[in-house]
Design a protein around this motif. Sequence first.
Motif, short mmCIF file in Angstrom:
data_model
loop_
_atom_site.label_atom_id
_atom_site.label_comp_id
_atom_site.label_asym_id
_atom_site.label_seq_id
_atom_site.Cartn_x
_atom_site.Cartn_y
_atom_site.Cartn_z
N GLY A 41 0.82 -1.21 0.00
CA GLY A 41 0.00 0.00 0.00
C GLY A 41 0.85 1.25 0.00
N GLY A 42 1.96 1.22 0.73
CA GLY A 42 2.87 2.36 0.73
C GLY A 42 3.48 2.60 -0.64
N ILE A 43 3.88 1.53 -1.31
CA ILE A 43 4.43 1.66 -2.66
C ILE A 43 3.37 2.21 -3.61
CG2 ILE A 43 5.40 0.41 -4.62
CD1 ILE A 43 6.55 -1.61 -2.61
N THR A 44 2.15 1.71 -3.46
CA THR A 44 1.05 2.17 -4.31
C THR A 44 0.83 3.66 -4.16
OG1 THR A 44 -0.02 0.00 -4.13
CG2 THR A 44 -1.39 1.84 -4.83
N ARG A 45 0.88 4.13 -2.93
CA ARG A 45 0.66 5.56 -2.68
C ARG A 45 1.82 6.39 -3.23
NH1 ARG A 45 -1.84 9.91 -3.02
NH2 ARG A 45 -1.01 11.59 -1.73
N LEU A 46 3.03 5.96 -2.96
CA LEU A 46 4.20 6.76 -3.33
C LEU A 46 4.45 6.77 -4.84
CD1 LEU A 46 6.43 5.59 -0.38
CD2 LEU A 46 5.74 7.95 -0.80
N THR A 47 3.97 5.77 -5.56
CA THR A 47 4.11 5.74 -7.01
C THR A 47 2.88 6.32 -7.72
OG1 THR A 47 3.30 3.46 -7.05
CG2 THR A 47 5.69 3.77 -7.01
N GLU A 48 1.96 6.90 -6.93
CA GLU A 48 0.74 7.49 -7.49
C GLU A 48 -0.04 6.47 -8.32
OE1 GLU A 48 -0.28 10.44 -6.72
OE2 GLU A 48 1.51 11.34 -5.84
N SER A 49 -0.14 5.24 -7.78
CA SER A 49 -0.78 4.16 -8.53
C SER A 49 -2.23 3.91 -8.12
CB SER A 49 0.01 2.85 -8.33
OG SER A 49 1.35 2.99 -8.74
N GLY A 50 -2.66 4.52 -7.02
CA GLY A 50 -3.95 4.16 -6.43
C GLY A 50 -5.17 4.40 -7.29
N LEU A 51 -5.10 5.35 -8.23
CA LEU A 51 -6.27 5.68 -9.04
C LEU A 51 -6.22 5.03 -10.43
CD1 LEU A 51 -6.65 9.47 -8.15
CD2 LEU A 51 -7.89 7.51 -7.18
N SER A 52 -5.27 4.13 -10.63
CA SER A 52 -5.11 3.53 -11.96
C SER A 52 -6.22 2.54 -12.30
CB SER A 52 -3.75 2.84 -12.07
OG SER A 52 -3.63 1.83 -11.08
N ILE A 53 -6.88 1.98 -11.29
CA ILE A 53 -8.01 1.08 -11.52
C ILE A 53 -9.26 1.81 -11.07
CG2 ILE A 53 -9.04 -1.17 -11.01
CD1 ILE A 53 -6.29 -2.26 -10.48
N THR A 54 -10.14 2.12 -12.00
CA THR A 54 -11.25 3.02 -11.72
C THR A 54 -12.54 2.30 -11.35
OG1 THR A 54 -11.82 3.06 -14.08
CG2 THR A 54 -10.30 4.76 -13.26
N GLU A 55 -12.52 0.97 -11.28
CA GLU A 55 -13.71 0.21 -10.91
C GLU A 55 -13.37 -0.76 -9.80
OE1 GLU A 55 -16.60 -0.54 -14.54
OE2 GLU A 55 -14.55 -1.14 -15.08
N TRP A 56 -14.38 -1.10 -9.02
CA TRP A 56 -14.21 -2.10 -7.96
C TRP A 56 -14.93 -3.37 -8.38
CZ3 TRP A 56 -16.77 -2.40 -2.50
CH2 TRP A 56 -16.09 -3.34 -1.73
N LYS A 57 -14.16 -4.38 -8.74
CA LYS A 57 -14.72 -5.68 -9.14
C LYS A 57 -14.14 -6.73 -8.19
CE LYS A 57 -14.85 -4.27 -14.01
NZ LYS A 57 -14.33 -4.57 -15.38
N PRO A 58 -14.85 -7.04 -7.10
CA PRO A 58 -14.29 -7.93 -6.08
C PRO A 58 -13.85 -9.29 -6.60
CG PRO A 58 -16.25 -6.82 -5.26
CD PRO A 58 -16.16 -6.51 -6.72
N VAL A 59 -14.54 -9.84 -7.61
CA VAL A 59 -14.22 -11.18 -8.11
C VAL A 59 -13.43 -11.11 -9.41
CG1 VAL A 59 -15.15 -13.41 -8.85
CG2 VAL A 59 -16.25 -12.15 -6.96
N THR A 60 -14.04 -10.55 -10.44
CA THR A 60 -13.39 -10.53 -11.76
C THR A 60 -12.17 -9.63 -11.79
OG1 THR A 60 -14.88 -8.77 -12.50
CG2 THR A 60 -15.57 -11.04 -12.91
N GLY A 61 -12.08 -8.69 -10.85
CA GLY A 61 -10.93 -7.79 -10.82
C GLY A 61 -9.64 -8.48 -10.45
N ALA A 62 -9.72 -9.73 -9.98
CA ALA A 62 -8.50 -10.47 -9.65
C ALA A 62 -7.69 -10.82 -10.89
CB ALA A 62 -8.86 -11.74 -8.88
N ILE A 63 -8.35 -10.77 -12.06
CA ILE A 63 -7.66 -11.10 -13.32
C ILE A 63 -7.25 -9.79 -14.00
CG2 ILE A 63 -7.85 -12.24 -15.55
CD1 ILE A 63 -10.06 -13.97 -14.33
N PRO A 64 -5.96 -9.59 -14.25
CA PRO A 64 -5.52 -8.35 -14.90
C PRO A 64 -5.94 -8.33 -16.37
CG PRO A 64 -3.69 -9.86 -14.69
CD PRO A 64 -4.84 -10.50 -13.96
N PRO A 65 -5.86 -7.17 -17.03
CA PRO A 65 -6.21 -7.09 -18.45
C PRO A 65 -5.40 -8.08 -19.29
CG PRO A 65 -5.95 -4.91 -17.53
CD PRO A 65 -5.48 -5.86 -16.48
N ILE A 66 -6.06 -8.67 -20.27
CA ILE A 66 -5.40 -9.62 -21.17
C ILE A 66 -5.57 -9.10 -22.60
CG2 ILE A 66 -5.36 -12.00 -22.03
CD1 ILE A 66 -6.60 -12.85 -19.36
N GLY A 67 -4.49 -8.88 -23.27
CA GLY A 67 -4.56 -8.41 -24.65
C GLY A 67 -4.57 -6.90 -24.75
#
Length: 354
Positions: A41-67
């Motif tokens: 979480g600290g790395i996420t904050r310091l690299t300004e990464s926290g807003l890169s995923i704009t949706e909350w998908k508790p199940v399907t969000g476990a799979i990163p983009p493919i293609g």
Amino acid sequence: MVATAAENGLAQVPASPLRPAALASWLFGVAILILLIVAVGGITRLTESGLSITEWKPVTGAIPPIGEAQWQAEFAAYQATPEYRFEAGPAGMTLSDFKFIFFWEWFHRLIGRVIGMAFALPLAWFWIRGAIPAGYKPRLVALLALGGLQGAFGWFMVRSGLSGEMTDVSHFWLSIHLLTALFTLGGLIWTARDLLVLAGNPQARPARLTALGTATLAILFIQLLFGAWVAGLNAGLASDSWPLMQGRLFPEIGWTRGALWTLTHDPFLIHWIHRWWAWVAVAALIVMARALKKAGDRRASVYIHIAFGTQIILGIATVMTGVALWLAVAHQVVGAALVAATAWGAHRLGQGAR
């Protein structure tokens, strides 16, 4: 012939299904995972990464983009955020840059899912086996609920940075998100310690908070709260010198928007409070450590001293290096370890009082 136990009049005692020591080991394992997610979480904050995923998908969000098409869709969603329009976009972000920040936010959420499963599945197994001692089921369910709240608070935090003109998440939601994780960590340590004591003495009762333990934890809470606000407001960059700020002991503060707003929003004041309240926390921790040593628990006393000593050094180094990434992350992780050590110490004092 060898006489059986029944023939000798000896009643056979069935083995107890209760496994307090195993439960304690499981909870300590989950606590280690929380330390890991605090680091990520600290790395996420310091690299300004926290807003890169704009949706909350508790199940399907476990799979990163493919293609390529999925990556472009995620990038397009991020490009619609205020952070991209006002900061990342003008800086010239490429798809490769986006993939880097996406990874840290995705990894952070993935560890959250792993922690959920690492708690829920063993809890169900212990419950079905009848291995949970009396009185501990409500506490374990409460810890599980805290984990669920942690995920929800994380999403509220992200959502706070996706609307309006904000280019960062709300530092209030960030503090709620972080402090919930640290409170859960303390609860895991406390419950595991109770279970270890119960494993050694089936008649033992849970420890209770003493006045000293309560005061120390309250002082530490204030320090952690201002630390979270420092992170959320990028207030660590308010000064790169120590002990002075801007060549002064007390920096210039603008009070035109009122004392309450300044206390909760001004990065210079919040930074100043965080660096000097630390010594109030150190004093309280020293008093607790001395009480623990007097009570016969030298090991807990030593761990508390090591934790706050390392934390102070890392905090000063973080400031003087202009918030170097790995120093800042280490500062946050050791802060979580200090919470664990303090919870252990407060439990030991409460155990003696009981």
